[in-house]
Design an enzyme around this catalytic site. Structure first.
Site, PDB file in Angstrom:
ATOM      1  N   ARG A  21       0.843  -1.189   0.000  1.00  0.00           N
ATOM      2  CA  ARG A  21       0.000   0.000   0.000  1.00  0.00           C
ATOM      3  C   ARG A  21       0.878   1.239   0.000  1.00  0.00           C
ATOM      4  O   ARG A  21       1.707   1.412   0.888  1.00  0.00           O
ATOM      5  CB  ARG A  21      -0.896  -0.019   1.247  1.00  0.00           C
ATOM      6  N   THR A  62      -0.906   7.609  -0.873  1.00  0.00           N
ATOM      7  CA  THR A  62      -2.223   7.523  -1.503  1.00  0.00           C
ATOM      8  C   THR A  62      -3.092   6.401  -0.919  1.00  0.00           C
ATOM      9  O   THR A  62      -4.301   6.380  -1.158  1.00  0.00           O
ATOM     10  CB  THR A  62      -2.077   7.270  -3.014  1.00  0.00           C
ATOM     11  N   ASP A  81       2.366  -1.757  12.089  1.00  0.00           N
ATOM     12  CA  ASP A  81       2.705  -2.221  10.742  1.00  0.00           C
ATOM     13  C   ASP A  81       3.214  -3.646  10.869  1.00  0.00           C
ATOM     14  O   ASP A  81       4.359  -3.886  11.249  1.00  0.00           O
ATOM     15  CB  ASP A  81       3.766  -1.322  10.109  1.00  0.00           C
ATOM     16  N   ASP A 111       6.545  -4.729   8.988  1.00  0.00           N
ATOM     17  CA  ASP A 111       7.756  -4.238   9.633  1.00  0.00           C
ATOM     18  C   ASP A 111       8.015  -4.970  10.944  1.00  0.00           C
ATOM     19  O   ASP A 111       9.166  -5.297  11.274  1.00  0.00           O
ATOM     20  CB  ASP A 111       7.657  -2.738   9.893  1.00  0.00           C
TER      21      ASP A 111
END
Length: 197
Positions: free
Chosen positions: A90, A94, A188, A191
């Protein structure tokens, strides 16, 4: 029409999932937890899997890799399983999904059923892109398997292919923040899994 979303109802899963919310965990422990949490989700997701037909497991790179072994292990030893990889991320600005890797190749006409693995379903953009890719490839029924989904993301994805799509999730969180992350979420996950935060 019934909802295509099934949420796992399991106290042990819920307790273990709360550990995953701890952002101080090491990548090693995050990988352990994701694998362990995948096992009960896999059992739920494959309960109606065809017995004598091939199935496709579509792993969303990179975070879906942590789910793959446990998910595949839930099938019988003699199951005809092919594992494919889709690279989608992603865009942070945006929030639009970007495809960077697709190793689907030619599809056997007998291959009609697929499972998409991605630990987190936030805005639904990545899952939606993956669903479109495998539908265009020729699969006739798809189940998306995620540890956590947002209400908005699940609602968005549910409407994409209602006659042939199922979503199996472990937990549902109510909100998304301004960056498209699930709140309270687990951060995340990519990560965190690989120590690249």
């Amino acid at each position: 029409m019934t909802s295509p979303v099934t949420v796992l109802d399991d106290a042990a899963f819920n307790s273990q999932f709360e550990q995953l919310r701890d952002l101080s965990l090491s990548p090693h422990r995050v990988r352990q937890l994701v694998a362990e949490l995948t096992a009960p989700l896999a059992k739920l997701a494959i309960k109606d899997a065809p017995k004598d037909e091939p199935v496709a497991v579509m792993v969303i790179l990179r975070s879906g890799m942590a789910m793959m072994d446990e998910f595949v292990a839930a099938f019988p030893d003699d199951a005809n399983i092919s594992v494919y990889h889709l690279g989608l991320f992603r865009d942070r600005q945006t929030l639009v999904p970007v495809e960077y890797y697709n190793k689907l190749g030619a599809r056997s006409p007998n291959l009609k059923r697929g499972y998409i693995l991605d630990p987190l379903l936030a805005t639904g953009g990545t899952a939606g892109a993956a669903i479109t890719i495998v539908r265009d490839w020729g699969l006739e029924k798809v189940t998306v398997v995620s540890l956590l989904g947002s209400k908005d993301g699940l609602s968005c994805v549910s409407s994409l292919w209602p006659e042939a799509l199922e979503l199996v999730v472990g937990k549902v969180d109510d909100e998304l923040d301004s960056r498209g992350y699930v709140k309270p979420g687990v951060g995340d996950i990519g990560d965190r899994l690989y120590g690249t935060a």
